[in-house]
Design a protein around this motif. Structure first.
Motif, PDB file in Angstrom:
ATOM      1  N   VAL A   1      41.512  33.131  31.806  1.00  0.00           N
ATOM      2  CA  VAL A   1      41.187  34.402  31.163  1.00  0.00           C
ATOM      3  C   VAL A   1      40.025  35.016  31.931  1.00  0.00           C
ATOM      4  N   TRP A   2      40.277  36.138  32.623  1.00  0.00           N
ATOM      5  CA  TRP A   2      39.285  36.754  33.501  1.00  0.00           C
ATOM      6  C   TRP A   2      38.816  38.082  32.953  1.00  0.00           C
ATOM      7  N   ASP A   3      37.579  38.451  33.300  1.00  0.00           N
ATOM      8  CA  ASP A   3      37.078  39.775  32.957  1.00  0.00           C
ATOM      9  C   ASP A   3      37.262  40.709  34.152  1.00  0.00           C
ATOM     10  N   ARG A   4      36.753  41.911  34.037  1.00  0.00           N
ATOM     11  CA  ARG A   4      36.979  42.891  35.105  1.00  0.00           C
ATOM     12  C   ARG A   4      36.233  42.555  36.388  1.00  0.00           C
ATOM     13  N   ASP A   5      35.238  41.694  36.310  1.00  0.00           N
ATOM     14  CA  ASP A   5      34.531  41.248  37.509  1.00  0.00           C
ATOM     15  C   ASP A   5      35.220  40.065  38.173  1.00  0.00           C
ATOM     16  N   GLY A   6      36.301  39.560  37.577  1.00  0.00           N
ATOM     17  CA  GLY A   6      37.004  38.421  38.140  1.00  0.00           C
ATOM     18  C   GLY A   6      36.396  37.091  37.731  1.00  0.00           C
ATOM     19  N   ARG A   7      35.500  37.111  36.763  1.00  0.00           N
ATOM     20  CA  ARG A   7      34.903  35.870  36.268  1.00  0.00           C
ATOM     21  C   ARG A   7      35.763  35.313  35.151  1.00  0.00           C
ATOM     22  N   GLY A   8      36.022  34.011  35.211  1.00  0.00           N
ATOM     23  CA  GLY A   8      36.773  33.362  34.157  1.00  0.00           C
ATOM     24  C   GLY A   8      35.911  33.189  32.920  1.00  0.00           C
ATOM     25  N   LEU A   9      36.575  32.955  31.805  1.00  0.00           N
ATOM     26  CA  LEU A   9      35.853  32.736  30.550  1.00  0.00           C
ATOM     27  C   LEU A   9      34.932  31.518  30.656  1.00  0.00           C
ATOM     28  N   HIS A  10      35.342  30.519  31.442  1.00  0.00           N
ATOM     29  CA  HIS A  10      34.482  29.347  31.639  1.00  0.00           C
ATOM     30  C   HIS A  10      33.185  29.725  32.344  1.00  0.00           C
ATOM     31  N   ASP A  11      33.241  30.689  33.265  1.00  0.00           N
ATOM     32  CA  ASP A  11      32.037  31.167  33.939  1.00  0.00           C
ATOM     33  C   ASP A  11      31.177  32.018  33.007  1.00  0.00           C
ATOM     34  N   ARG A  12      31.816  32.874  32.236  1.00  0.00           N
ATOM     35  CA  ARG A  12      31.067  33.734  31.309  1.00  0.00           C
ATOM     36  C   ARG A  12      30.319  32.919  30.262  1.00  0.00           C
ATOM     37  N   LEU A  13      31.004  31.934  29.670  1.00  0.00           N
ATOM     38  CA  LEU A  13      30.386  31.140  28.617  1.00  0.00           C
ATOM     39  C   LEU A  13      29.268  30.233  29.138  1.00  0.00           C
ATOM     40  N   SER A  14      29.356  29.849  30.399  1.00  0.00           N
ATOM     41  CA  SER A  14      28.308  28.989  30.974  1.00  0.00           C
ATOM     42  C   SER A  14      27.247  29.791  31.731  1.00  0.00           C
ATOM     43  N   GLY A  15      27.405  31.106  31.776  1.00  0.00           N
ATOM     44  CA  GLY A  15      26.421  31.939  32.464  1.00  0.00           C
ATOM     45  C   GLY A  15      26.465  31.787  33.962  1.00  0.00           C
ATOM     46  N   ALA A  16      27.659  31.561  34.507  1.00  0.00           N
ATOM     47  CA  ALA A  16      27.798  31.311  35.943  1.00  0.00           C
ATOM     48  C   ALA A  16      28.601  32.417  36.619  1.00  0.00           C
ATOM     49  N   VAL A  17      28.513  32.445  37.916  1.00  0.00           N
ATOM     50  CA  VAL A  17      29.338  33.324  38.739  1.00  0.00           C
ATOM     51  C   VAL A  17      29.612  32.607  40.051  1.00  0.00           C
TER      52      VAL A  17
END
Length: 155
Positions: free
Chosen positions: A135-151
């Motif tokens: 599940v990606w956002d418009r920046d191409g970050r997955g939900l796992h990255d968003r929830l962990s504050g990563a990129v």
């Protein structure tokens, strides 16, 4: 709007339809203050998938060769556990797994700097669940990255 325009907007997706209506989404990573291209920019999906494939292959070889001596469900379960440990330790310390190093990628905190070990553990757990990573956002970050504050960025 005639039928061809309606069908064309449906086929091209909601982003293309919104852009035709005048919405400016910018480039991937713009909201995070990252450059559009080159070092420090958002990692491309192909490179990220390639890095994951290298890491999975490495973990599968370890599980097969050192633990199970057979290829099957048990071997793949061990490979998943090894992947979890590998991701937690390497991303929490050096910011990259072996696959990410090969593809010249790094996982960093959105605030800058290295991801903390606790956030790396959360990210690894969510990656192993698979759905958050798809599940990606418009920046191409997955939900796992968003929830962990990563990129994931290019090096």
């Amino acid at each position: 709007m005639d039928n061809r325009q309606a069908l064309g907007s449906w086929l091209s997706g909601p982003r293309a339809a919104a852009e035709q209506a005048g919405v400016d989404f910018g480039y991937r990573g713009q909201q995070l203050g990252l450059p559009e291209e080159g070092p420090g920019s958002i990692a491309r999906p192909g490179a990220r998938l390639g890095a994951l494939a290298v890491d999975w292959a490495l973990c599968s070889v370890i599980a097969y060769g050192l633990i199970t001596q057979s290829y099957g469900q048990t071997s793949q379960n061990w490979a998943l556990l090894i992947l979890f440990v590998l991701m937690t330790l390497t991303i929490g310390t050096v910011g990259a797994t072996p696959g990410k190093l090969i593809f010249r990628l790094r996982v960093v905190s959105v605030r800058g700097g290295r991801l903390s070990p606790l956030r790396a553990l959360l990210r690894a757990a969510l990656t192993c669940l698979a759905i958050p990573a798809l599940v990606w956002d418009r920046d191409g970050r997955g939900l796992h990255d968003r929830l962990s504050g990563a990129v994931q960025i290019r090096v």
